[in-house]
Write a protein that holds these residues in place. Structure first.
Motif, PDB file in Angstrom:
ATOM      1  N   THR A 292      39.169  42.058  43.925  1.00 39.58           N
ATOM      2  CA  THR A 292      39.897  43.214  44.586  1.00 39.58           C
ATOM      3  C   THR A 292      39.047  42.971  45.758  1.00 39.58           C
ATOM      4  O   THR A 292      37.716  42.429  45.968  1.00 39.58           O
ATOM      5  N   ASN A 293      40.005  42.984  47.420  1.00 43.81           N
ATOM      6  CA  ASN A 293      39.324  43.415  47.849  1.00 43.81           C
ATOM      7  C   ASN A 293      38.508  44.821  48.315  1.00 43.81           C
ATOM      8  O   ASN A 293      39.919  45.013  49.557  1.00 43.81           O
ATOM      9  N   ASP A 294      38.009  45.280  48.996  1.00 42.00           N
ATOM     10  CA  ASP A 294      38.169  46.510  49.676  1.00 42.00           C
ATOM     11  C   ASP A 294      37.179  46.294  50.969  1.00 42.00           C
ATOM     12  O   ASP A 294      37.245  47.850  51.246  1.00 42.00           O
ATOM     13  N   ASP A 295      36.939  45.806  51.764  1.00 42.60           N
ATOM     14  CA  ASP A 295      36.899  45.235  52.558  1.00 42.60           C
ATOM     15  C   ASP A 295      37.756  46.231  53.607  1.00 42.60           C
ATOM     16  O   ASP A 295      39.187  45.686  52.953  1.00 42.60           O
ATOM     17  N   ASP A 296      38.080  46.048  54.607  1.00 40.88           N
ATOM     18  CA  ASP A 296      39.372  46.546  56.066  1.00 40.88           C
ATOM     19  C   ASP A 296      39.738  45.273  56.569  1.00 40.88           C
ATOM     20  O   ASP A 296      40.425  45.312  57.207  1.00 40.88           O
ATOM     21  N   GLU A 297      39.106  43.750  56.276  1.00 32.61           N
ATOM     22  CA  GLU A 297      40.067  43.094  56.480  1.00 32.61           C
ATOM     23  C   GLU A 297      39.817  41.751  56.010  1.00 32.61           C
ATOM     24  O   GLU A 297      39.272  41.615  54.927  1.00 32.61           O
ATOM     25  N   ALA A 298      40.442  40.909  55.841  1.00 28.99           N
ATOM     26  CA  ALA A 298      41.056  39.663  54.587  1.00 28.99           C
ATOM     27  C   ALA A 298      39.216  38.628  54.593  1.00 28.99           C
ATOM     28  O   ALA A 298      38.895  38.839  55.808  1.00 28.99           O
ATOM     29  N   VAL A 299      39.731  38.732  53.534  1.00 25.21           N
ATOM     30  CA  VAL A 299      38.832  37.605  52.822  1.00 25.21           C
ATOM     31  C   VAL A 299      38.503  35.996  52.515  1.00 25.21           C
ATOM     32  O   VAL A 299      39.835  36.148  51.482  1.00 25.21           O
ATOM     33  N   GLU A 300      37.827  35.226  53.019  1.00 28.83           N
ATOM     34  CA  GLU A 300      38.596  34.213  52.228  1.00 28.83           C
ATOM     35  C   GLU A 300      37.274  33.857  50.639  1.00 28.83           C
ATOM     36  O   GLU A 300      36.196  34.295  50.895  1.00 28.83           O
ATOM     37  N   VAL A 301      37.828  34.081  49.888  1.00 28.22           N
ATOM     38  CA  VAL A 301      37.191  34.011  48.162  1.00 28.22           C
ATOM     39  C   VAL A 301      37.148  32.728  47.814  1.00 28.22           C
ATOM     40  O   VAL A 301      38.485  32.671  47.433  1.00 28.22           O
TER      41      VAL A 301
ATOM     42  N   GLY B 139      36.925  26.005  39.432  1.00 27.49           N
ATOM     43  CA  GLY B 139      36.082  26.675  40.833  1.00 27.49           C
ATOM     44  C   GLY B 139      38.058  27.095  41.233  1.00 27.49           C
ATOM     45  O   GLY B 139      39.027  25.808  41.244  1.00 27.49           O
ATOM     46  N   ASP B 140      38.322  27.400  42.163  1.00 28.37           N
ATOM     47  CA  ASP B 140      39.784  27.508  42.880  1.00 28.37           C
ATOM     48  C   ASP B 140      39.417  28.969  43.969  1.00 28.37           C
ATOM     49  O   ASP B 140      38.359  29.727  43.911  1.00 28.37           O
ATOM     50  N   GLU B 141      39.822  28.747  45.398  1.00 22.14           N
ATOM     51  CA  GLU B 141      40.184  29.732  45.950  1.00 22.14           C
ATOM     52  C   GLU B 141      41.774  30.540  46.878  1.00 22.14           C
ATOM     53  O   GLU B 141      42.286  29.712  46.460  1.00 22.14           O
ATOM     54  N   ALA B 142      40.851  31.920  47.701  1.00 19.61           N
ATOM     55  CA  ALA B 142      42.353  32.102  47.968  1.00 19.61           C
ATOM     56  C   ALA B 142      41.904  33.063  49.146  1.00 19.61           C
ATOM     57  O   ALA B 142      40.827  33.347  49.423  1.00 19.61           O
ATOM     58  N   THR B 143      42.992  33.569  49.915  1.00 18.28           N
ATOM     59  CA  THR B 143      42.887  34.682  51.013  1.00 18.28           C
ATOM     60  C   THR B 143      42.733  35.765  49.593  1.00 18.28           C
ATOM     61  O   THR B 143      44.418  35.965  49.268  1.00 18.28           O
ATOM     62  N   VAL B 144      42.168  37.427  50.082  1.00 19.03           N
ATOM     63  CA  VAL B 144      42.866  38.400  50.148  1.00 19.03           C
ATOM     64  C   VAL B 144      42.582  39.244  50.836  1.00 19.03           C
ATOM     65  O   VAL B 144      41.522  39.116  51.299  1.00 19.03           O
ATOM     66  N   GLU B 145      43.869  39.558  50.748  1.00 14.84           N
ATOM     67  CA  GLU B 145      44.179  41.351  51.328  1.00 14.84           C
ATOM     68  C   GLU B 145      43.334  41.769  51.565  1.00 14.84           C
ATOM     69  O   GLU B 145      43.096  42.626  50.366  1.00 14.84           O
ATOM     70  N   PRO B 146      43.409  42.575  52.887  1.00 14.95           N
ATOM     71  CA  PRO B 146      41.909  44.208  52.750  1.00 14.95           C
ATOM     72  C   PRO B 146      42.835  44.703  52.262  1.00 14.95           C
ATOM     73  O   PRO B 146      44.493  45.532  51.412  1.00 14.95           O
ATOM     74  N   GLY B 147      42.316  45.532  50.706  1.00 22.41           N
ATOM     75  CA  GLY B 147      42.881  46.678  49.609  1.00 22.41           C
ATOM     76  C   GLY B 147      44.265  46.398  49.009  1.00 22.41           C
ATOM     77  O   GLY B 147      44.653  47.078  47.818  1.00 22.41           O
TER      78      GLY B 147
END
Length: 789
Positions: free
Chosen positions: A193-202, A220-228
């Motif tokens: 989950t991403n509880d920040d207020d901006e998208a995060v590269e995870v 391993g894997d990567e993804a962009t997680v949108e805010p909220g």
């Protein structure tokens, strides 16, 4: 590897909120107000059950169903820790019941069902540390249950602090989809989950660690997680030469999920920082339910030798810590038990952890009677969340091989009941497609034809057909064309049904309905251990027909099943004692009044006989009285019944000798006791951990000059504890006693009683003494330390 639960989690902090709680019985208008003066409230530790403290009374509204326990409304308050860092999540493992949570007076959430594990994200309420946490518990509307529940925050409360980007609570799902001797293909689904207020590269890195802590696979894997929002990562890993989870060798692996997020680096670059990790135990194993050859674990047939367990534990009530659960499972293991049905609600997570580590199969169950027993007003609103709370929390336990969505609905077979069943089973299958789903069928209908018709309707919506007290109808189900695996979900310990009758009072061990059939997967006896509630008329407080009583002592009837279940040689002799005092019970679940003693002075004076049963898994039993040979009997002559004897009574000893191929494999002796002379103490362990939770069970036995238990002694035993511990409860196994479970004294029952002593957090030594009027006393001292030393 730091603990039995696996590797440390380095980037998150989790702690139990055990101390610092203040509690009051009764409702409080401003109980959530942080300005409330609660200095006169009682200081308690969680887990806490206020019902077990009493007073038990025939006028209590819980009535016989709840064991005449007190209930009502209560409030808990404490300050949250000052040193909270990151995003705080509060987890309640169980609050009974209908509870509301507040932080600094603001309502956080509520839950009517008392057995669900519930998570609350406190970051939404601006929590930074030091706020007032308040919980209102309302266990006051009747009827709401059929047994003792306890009242209050009776399971653990956890506070977990993470980065805003983190693995969601119970967000990891580990599946072993393909397993052979060379390789296990492991699928790991992880919700970040991403509880920040901006998208995060995870980035998510998942390591599989073996039981020694060695990494055996990585992905391993990567993804962009949108805010909220959240992202579910799917990773597939391969473990070479996997060690299987088995009942004899319950090896576990651990999936460690490490979350990285991009962070601004020097000169406009970026760096990936580890911000969270989560460790999930799991097992590599396969299982299969079949309609014609029963159940297979890792390709090997396994008969389930099971018991039903309620969640209370005698004098501890519902506030049961891990050691009490471990002791119960150790005793069941001694009997040969290998399976648990969590009747009829999700258990505390510690029980499932222990089943994983000790090698028990589990039927995990949610709900009893769905819309009945007080659930009518909230079932439609909450069933989906309660079901998913159980499955999301428990799905990684290798011990669990079957979900059960309910038990014994009053409207068995009706259209409304079938609609609810279909709704629940379909949802459970979607939530976890790796396990079958079932429901606990009652033996209800108009004769055999009506029962079978109801079962046919149910069979269309379950993967495994489980039946309560239906062994005598298994052939009828097959003749009706029901082609499902069959399991006895509730079975009587001594009797079974016959033809159209639910009862046939012949001492046929129901285990042989499993032993003699290839198409029956196992049985679950009702119950494994005596429990509070479902009582008879006052002063009855509970159900007294388990294999084990509330003190943890195995009854003679338990040995009946040990002889059927155990792979170790067993022989046990028990005398029918018609003068034996025993709690009131429902006759259909009862049996002969058996006792483990040889004290019948009235028979000696009248040259009378004593009826004796011997339980064995050996070929034959020889019986000796005062070393005089009385005869030999063969187990095959009795089949599923105990060997029965009529012995001309003489005081002294009665000895049963089991033989296999002419060799002695086990012996058991009953001995006549003299007059009471002393109280003798014994303990179930030699050291305790200084954690405020560890327990030692101290048994006080009234003995004669030779150390033989005096079976009819009922002296009041006074316990005294000093040093690094305190008495958590007292018990004697008599569910008809009017003595309190919280106190410092208890009357002996059949010559024994116990005190359960809880370690403190400071360590040192705990001294325990016991005395009774007219008898010599005894004492024991145990070390209490950080590591149990």
């Amino acid at each position: 590897m730091s603990t039995a639960d696996g590797p440390d989690e380095q980037h998150r902090r989790s702690r139990r909120l055990e101390t610092g709680w203040r509690f009051t019985r009764g409702d409080v208008d401003d109980g959530a107000d942080p300005a409330l003066d609660d200095s006169d409230w009682e200081a308690v530790e969680v887990p806490h059950d206020w019902s077990i403290e009493g007073p038990f009374d025939p006028d209590n509204p819980s009535e016989a169903a709840g064991g005449f326990a007190p209930e009502g409304v209560g409030w808990y308050r404490r300050d949250l820790p000052e040193d909270i860092e990151g995003e705080p999540t509060l987890r309640f493992d169980g609050v009974y019941r209908d509870f509301d949570v507040y932080v600094d007076g603001e309502h956080v959430g509520s839950r009517p069902y008392g057995y669900s594990t519930v998570n609350y994200d406190l970051s939404e309420f601006g929590v930074t540390g030091g706020e007032t946490l308040a919980v209102r518990v309302a266990n006051d509307e009747h009827p709401h249950t059929r047994w003792y529940t306890g009242s209050g925050i009776y399971r653990d409360v956890h506070l977990t602090e993470t980065d805003p980007v983190s693995v969601a609570p119970f967000g990891t799902d580990v599946r072993t989809n393909a397993v052979n001797r060379q390789r296990a293909e492991v699928q790991v689904l992880t919700e970040v989950t991403n509880d920040d207020d901006e998208a995060v590269e995870v980035a998510l890195e998942t390591d599989i660690l073996d039981a020694d802590g060695e990494i055996v696979a990585t992905a391993g894997d990567e993804a962009t997680v949108e805010p909220g929002a959240f992202h579910e990562f799917e990773q597939r890993l391969s473990v070479a030469d996997p060690e299987r989870w088995t009942l004899d060798d319950p090896t576990r692996y651990f999936a460690r999920s490490v979350v990285y997020r991009e962070d601004g680096g020097d000169e406009g670059g970026s760096a990936a920082l580890a911000v969270d990790d989560s460790v999930t135990p799991f097992g590599v194993r396969t299982f299969e339910w079949t309609a014609d050859e029963a159940f297979f674990l890792n390709g090997e047939p396994v008969d389930m030798k099971g018991v039903n367990l309620h969640h209370d534990a005698g004098c501890l009530g519902a506030a049961v810590t891990e050691r009490a659960l471990e002791r119960r499972l150790e005793t069941l293991k001694e009997l040969g038990c290998n399976a648990i049905r969590t009747a009829h609600n999700p258990p505390q997570p510690e029980l499932l952890d222990l089943c994983d580590r000790m090698g028990f199969l589990v039927v995990d169950e949610v709900y009893d009677k769905w819309r009945h027993v007080g659930a009518e007003e909230w079932f439609d609103e909450w069933w989906d969340e309660d079901l998913s709370a159980m499955i999301d929390r428990d799905r990684n336990h290798p011990s669990i091989v079957l979900w059960s969505v309910g038990n014994e609905n009053f409207d068995q077979g009706s259209d409304e009941m079938i609609e609810d069943l279909a709704m629940l089973t379909e949802a459970a299958s979607e939530m976890d497609p790796t396990r079958p789903v079932t429901y606990g069928n009652p033996p209800w209908g108009d004769g055999t034809e009506g029962v079978v018709e109801n079962i046919e309707r149910v069979a269309e919506h379950v993967d495994v057909l489980v039946g309560n007290y239906q062994e005598h109808w298994y052939d009828d189900y097959r003749e009706a064309g029901i082609d499902l695996p069959v399991l006895g979900s509730e079975n009587r310990r001594f009797f079974r049904g016959a033809d159209d009758e639910p009862l046939a009072f012949v001492p046929r061990n129901p285990w042989y309905d499993v032993e003699e059939r290839d198409d029956v997967c196992g049985q679950f006896l009702w119950p494994g251990i005596d429990y509070l509630g479902e009582a008879r008329e006052w002063p009855s407080k509970g159900w007294p027909t388990g294999l084990i009583d509330t003190t943890g002592a195995i009854k003679p009837s338990g040995r009946f099943h040990q002889a059927a279940w155990s792979e170790e040689p067993v022989v046990f002799a028990a005398a029918v004692d018609h003068d034996r005092e025993r709690p009131a019970c429902r006759p259909a679940w009862s049996g002969p009044p058996l006792s483990e003693h040889w004290n019948f002075p009235d028979r000696e004076d009248s040259q009378g006989f004593v009826n004796v049963y011997t339980y064995t898994n050996a070929e034959e039993v020889e019986l000796y009285q005062n070393d005089e040979y009385l005869g030999t009997q063969h187990a095959d002559d009795y089949g599923p019944r105990p060997i029965e004897w009529y012995v001309p009574y003489e005081s002294g000893t009665l000895r049963a000798v089991a033989k296999e191929d002419g060799e002695v494999v086990d012996e058991h002796e009953l001995e006549t006791a003299g007059e009471p002379a002393a109280v003798e103490l014994s303990v179930d362990r030699e050291t305790l951990a200084a954690d405020g939770r560890d327990l030692v069970y101290v048994e006080a036995t009234v003995v004669d000059d030779e150390g033989v238990r005096v079976p009819r002694a009922d002296h009041e035993v006074d316990f005294a504890v000093s040093g690094a511990g305190e008495i958590a409860g007292v018990d004697n196994g008599n569910l008809d006693s009017d003595e309190p479970w919280v106190g410092e004294s208890r009357s002996a029952y059949h010559g024994t009683c116990i005190a359960v002593v809880r370690a403190d957090r400071d360590g040192g030594r705990v001294e325990i003494e016991a005395e009774a009027d007219g008898l010599d006393g005894d004492g024991v001292t145990l070390p209490v330390g950080a590591d149990g030393n």
